[in-house]
Write an enzyme that holds these catalytic residues in place. Structure first.
Site, PDB file in Angstrom:
ATOM      1  N   ARG A   1      81.322  45.395   8.609  1.00  0.00           N
ATOM      2  CA  ARG A   1      79.915  45.645   8.953  1.00  0.00           C
ATOM      3  C   ARG A   1      79.145  45.950   7.672  1.00  0.00           C
ATOM      4  NH1 ARG A   1      80.316  51.793  11.492  1.00  0.00           N
ATOM      5  NH2 ARG A   1      81.294  52.697   9.654  1.00  0.00           N
TER       6      ARG A   1
ATOM      7  N   ASN B   1      71.636  51.765  10.398  1.00  0.00           N
ATOM      8  CA  ASN B   1      72.617  52.826  10.631  1.00  0.00           C
ATOM      9  C   ASN B   1      73.225  53.232   9.311  1.00  0.00           C
ATOM     10  OD1 ASN B   1      74.147  54.420  12.675  1.00  0.00           O
ATOM     11  ND2 ASN B   1      75.880  53.491  11.605  1.00  0.00           N
ATOM     12  N   GLU B   2      73.215  54.545   9.041  1.00  0.00           N
ATOM     13  CA  GLU B   2      73.831  55.057   7.817  1.00  0.00           C
ATOM     14  C   GLU B   2      73.556  54.125   6.643  1.00  0.00           C
ATOM     15  OE1 GLU B   2      77.959  55.972   8.506  1.00  0.00           O
ATOM     16  OE2 GLU B   2      77.427  57.917   9.340  1.00  0.00           O
TER      17      GLU B   2
ATOM     18  N   GLU C   1      75.595  62.231  14.444  1.00  0.00           N
ATOM     19  CA  GLU C   1      77.003  61.896  14.672  1.00  0.00           C
ATOM     20  C   GLU C   1      77.887  63.011  14.130  1.00  0.00           C
ATOM     21  OE1 GLU C   1      78.570  58.343  12.872  1.00  0.00           O
ATOM     22  OE2 GLU C   1      76.818  57.159  13.415  1.00  0.00           O
TER      23      GLU C   1
ATOM     24  N   TRP D   1      89.454  57.129   9.759  1.00  0.00           N
ATOM     25  CA  TRP D   1      89.318  56.571   8.414  1.00  0.00           C
ATOM     26  C   TRP D   1      89.897  57.447   7.324  1.00  0.00           C
ATOM     27  CZ3 TRP D   1      86.166  60.311   6.517  1.00  0.00           C
ATOM     28  CH2 TRP D   1      85.221  60.879   7.372  1.00  0.00           C
TER      29      TRP D   1
ATOM     30  N   GLU E   1      87.808  51.047  15.329  1.00  0.00           N
ATOM     31  CA  GLU E   1      87.610  52.472  15.602  1.00  0.00           C
ATOM     32  C   GLU E   1      88.240  52.906  16.921  1.00  0.00           C
ATOM     33  OE1 GLU E   1      83.370  52.600  14.828  1.00  0.00           O
ATOM     34  OE2 GLU E   1      83.777  53.457  12.859  1.00  0.00           O
ATOM     35  N   LYS E   2      89.242  52.145  17.373  1.00  0.00           N
ATOM     36  CA  LYS E   2      89.818  52.469  18.688  1.00  0.00           C
ATOM     37  C   LYS E   2      90.588  53.791  18.669  1.00  0.00           C
ATOM     38  CE  LYS E   2      93.688  49.167  18.228  1.00  0.00           C
ATOM     39  NZ  LYS E   2      93.262  48.642  16.895  1.00  0.00           N
TER      40      LYS E   2
ATOM     41  N   HIS F   1      89.486  56.404  16.961  1.00  0.00           N
ATOM     42  CA  HIS F   1      88.509  57.454  16.647  1.00  0.00           C
ATOM     43  C   HIS F   1      88.169  58.168  17.951  1.00  0.00           C
ATOM     44  CE1 HIS F   1      84.794  59.344  15.320  1.00  0.00           C
ATOM     45  NE2 HIS F   1      84.957  58.880  14.094  1.00  0.00           N
TER      46      HIS F   1
HETATM   47  C1  GAL Z   1      79.900  56.529  10.855  1.00  0.00           C
HETATM   48  C2  GAL Z   1      79.234  55.364  11.557  1.00  0.00           C
HETATM   49  C3  GAL Z   1      79.728  55.153  12.959  1.00  0.00           C
HETATM   50  C4  GAL Z   1      81.221  55.283  13.001  1.00  0.00           C
HETATM   51  C5  GAL Z   1      81.620  56.626  12.460  1.00  0.00           C
HETATM   52  C6  GAL Z   1      83.112  56.870  12.499  1.00  0.00           C
HETATM   53  O1  GAL Z   1      79.962  56.285   9.487  1.00  0.00           O
HETATM   54  O2  GAL Z   1      77.831  55.520  11.580  1.00  0.00           O
HETATM   55  O3  GAL Z   1      79.317  53.884  13.402  1.00  0.00           O
HETATM   56  O4  GAL Z   1      81.781  54.267  12.217  1.00  0.00           O
HETATM   57  O5  GAL Z   1      81.214  56.736  11.130  1.00  0.00           O
HETATM   58  O6  GAL Z   1      83.444  58.138  11.974  1.00  0.00           O
END
Ligand code: GAL
Length: 681
Positions: free
Chosen positions: A123, A161-162, A319, A327, A367-368, A370
């Site tokens: 992304r 986003n970010e 968030e 990650w 991200e499954k 997460h």
């Molecule tokens: C952020 C992001 C989200 C998701 C999240 C996971 O950096 O905006 O979309 O990836 O981290 O921790």
């Protein structure tokens, strides 16, 4: 503007605005079959969710081809959410360009300093300065804003986003062109640029703007001012992109507040959020707990800094995570109580919204694993029960919404330019960590039970009696003057090693360090004495210094030596000094003491200002105290920093969250938070 958000989101039975804290998550319904959406909105109600961020990664779904659009599903989701009382922070969906776009226009893909292309497949594979990307992205923004302008669920716009999470540093030809334009605007002439960049060194003189490049992989250290300017430019390039989306949104929906989610957290350095804050209608932040011995202090520090960036006004936690992320090398689950404590620590520092990534844990994709509000296990889970309990707590805290932070006597200055400049290459040490030094001072204050505000350069200094400015490396003449004036009028400045050393062009202030702050501090340093990793020196107050030492000479009669080196190359010489300046003072700490060493030294540094802890002795260090103040009252947040029960006696106020014992003392279980309200005068 955040009040606009409240009025748009929440209306009482009589239709009047009824502010309350927002609660929710990123919502990605496009990952799920239609029947799951019904369960989603039912569970959202159960959990007290009243806002979601929608459409963040939906570009390919909304616009499956250059001239095909599919809004039916989004219309349906917007309506469904509205029917269930959930407001929408609608993303502009520009964060991840679809494959048809990158296939047709590979020239939007970012390029690394080594010249490698960042290909699609993940992304944020777009160049911040690409005119082609911008054209396509703004077309999408226009479509979305036009379609949903009047939708009753729309509460705010979420730009991209970010911004800069993966693409802040792009070295492409687009970036090179935009960098030259930026430099032209900054310097006007190549002569001025040559002077600022010190290009007399290593035969780097530029005769024409076209010769200038981003600091691509070079044979040795690229020019330091070029590197610093590239950091400034890269932050500005993203800011410019943010403005482009924002301006279009403001034109089409002037009443809908616009934000974008910042990433005030360790390791995210590229975006100067202090500089960006004025571009959004309210500040929003994403924060994730990182594995670190001071992890929860760091969370509090980042929340506090976000409040500083927001000028003490309420902000939006866009968030964080209910439990593990995906990650880190090892992704730890949160302990019971951690999620609520983390959330409420953000609220304590001014968050008027508590949101997570994400609502429902993905079954597929990177991200499954997460965590989310609804885990793979489903609603019948401890995690979802704790999510619902947190929703109830946030309802109880409705009166907090809209309150601002009550200024603390101590400020810690976080200066983006010093952070960038102090950590560049070809320096006395590569071990310096700007963020860690600032965090250590913060932890030391927490350990002493002293409240502090993390502030950014340009903040109103008169609010604080003490200003701690760790590694204030880059000091333009104007900043030196402001600090001197503030100290002479009664402020107490504390600064450290490698401060005052360079000006805005990263040129050394000559005549001895700490350059621009030399006179104010009443000391002079002729040579730096960095220490190898693992090596330390002893101080005569039994402290231990590491990372750095200085050969300090006292130059003003009013400079006192508070601590001396006992061992090392500077044994017997000053390590910590303080000069009385007007009715204030200026202190210098020439070595790295770490959080414990600073906690031992701080009472002496705070003495002239008369700053002490507001907490009862037995709670100091174990509890973090934070205060918000607004029309609904003065709110004292007490956060238990430990895993053990802590009892805090002698605290007046109505208990909104938490418990008390028979004597009225607040009882905080391990990792628990209490909130007490007292009336404001
Ligand atoms: C952020 C992001 C989200 C998701 C999240 C996971 O950096 O905006 O979309 O990836 O981290 O921790």
């Amino acid at each position: 503007m955040i009040s606009t958000l409240h009025t748009r989101t929440y209306r009482g039975a009589d239709g009047a605005p009824a502010p309350r804290l927002a609660y929710g998550a990123d919502y990605n319904p496009e990952q799920w079959p239609r029947e799951v959406w019904e369960e989603d909105v039912r569970l959202m109600r159960e959990a007290g969710v009243n806002i979601v961020s929608l459409g963040i990664f939906s570009w390919a779904r909304i616009q499956p081809g250059p001239d095909t659009w599919d809004f039916a599903w989004l219309d349906e989701v917007m309506d469904l959410l509205h029917e269930h009382g959930v407001g929408v922070d609608l993303a502009t969906a520009t964060a991840s360009p679809p494959p048809w776009l990158t296939t047709a226009h590979p020239e939007i893909l970012p390029v690394t300093e080594r010249g490698e292309t960042l290909w699609p497949g993940a992304r944020q594979h777009w160049r911040p300065t690409s005119p082609v990307f911008r054209e396509h992205a703004l077309r999408l923004v226009r479509k979305l804003a036009t379609r949903y302008a009047e939708h009753p669920a729309l509460v705010a716009w979420h730009v991209n986003n970010e911004l800069g999470c993966h693409n802040v540093y792009d070295y492409s030809d687009d970036a090179a062109r935009a960098f030259r334009d930026w430099l032209r605007a900054r310097y006007g002439t190549t002569d001025a640029l040559n002077h600022a960049w010190g290009t007399a060194f290593w035969s780097q003189r530029y005769g024409d703007w076209e010769e200038i490049l981003p600091p691509r992989l070079a044979a040795s250290h690229p020019n330091p001012t070029q590197q610093l300017d590239f950091k400034r430019f890269s932050s500005d390039a993203l800011k410019d992109y943010l403005r482009a989306e924002r301006d279009l949104l403001r034109e089409l929906t002037p009443d809908v507040p616009v934000t974008t989610n910042f990433m005030v957290m360790p390791g995210t350095k590229g975006m100067n959020y202090a500089d960006w804050a004025g571009e959004v209608d309210f500040v929003a932040n994403d924060h994730y707990v990182v594995p670190h011995p001071q992890a929860r202090d760091e969370l509090s520090f980042s929340a506090n800094l976000t409040s500083g960036i927001a000028g003490g006004k309420p902000w939006f936690l866009m968030e964080h995570s209910t439990s593990a992320v995906n990650w880190q090398p090892v992704n730890l689950a949160k302990l019971p109580g951690d999620m609520a404590r983390d959330s409420l620590t953000h609220v304590a520092h001014g968050a008027d919204a508590v949101c997570f990534f994400q609502w429902r844990q993905s079954a597929a994709g990177a991200e499954k694993y997460h965590s989310a509000m609804v885990p793979h296990a489903g609603a019948d889970s401890d995690l979802f029960r704790s999510v619902t309990a947190l929703g109830d707590t946030l309802k109880t805290l409705a009166p907090v919404a809209g309150s601002e932070r009550e200024p603390a006597e101590v400020g810690i200055l976080f200066d983006w330019e010093s952070r960038w400049a102090s950590e560049q290459d070809s320096h006395p040490t590569s071990l310096l960590d700007y963020h860690q030094e600032a965090l250590d001072w913060y932890s030391a204050l927490l350990n002493l039970g002293i409240r502090a505000d993390v502030v950014t350069t340009g903040a109103d200094l008169s609010r604080h009696r003490v200003l701690i400015a760790p590694v204030l490396h880059l000091v333009p003449a104007e900043l030196a003057k402001d600090l001197t004036r503030w100290a002479e009028q009664g402020g107490h400045l504390v600064t450290t090693y490698f401060s005052g050393v360079v000006d805005e062009n990263d040129h050394v202030w000559l005549g001895g360090y700490p350059g621009a702050l030399r006179d104010l501090l009443g000391i002079r340093v002729e040579e730096f004495g960095p220490l190898p990793a693992g090596q330390s020196v002893e101080l005569d107050d039994d402290g231990t210094g590491s990372l750095w030492t200085d050969h300090v000479t006292v130059t003003a009669p009013e400079t006192e030596v508070l601590v001396r080196y006992r061992t090392g190359a500077h044994a017997g010489r000053p390590a910590v000094t303080r000069r009385g300046a007007g009715s204030g003072s200026a202190a210098y700490v020439s070595t790295r003491l770490g959080a414990d060493g600073l906690a031992a030294l701080l009472p002496r540094l705070l003495e002239p200002a008369g700053v002490t802890s507001e907490l009862p002795a037995r709670a100091r260090g174990r509890v973090e105290a934070t205060v918000r103040r607004g029309p609904g009252g003065r709110f004292l947040f007490l956060v238990n920093r430990t895993d053990e029960t802590v009892t805090v006696p002698g605290i007046a106020g109505e208990v909104l969250v938490g418990t008390t014992d028979d004597e009225g003392a607040v009882v905080l279980a391990g990792r628990a938070v209490a909130v007490l309200r007292t009336p404001t005068d």
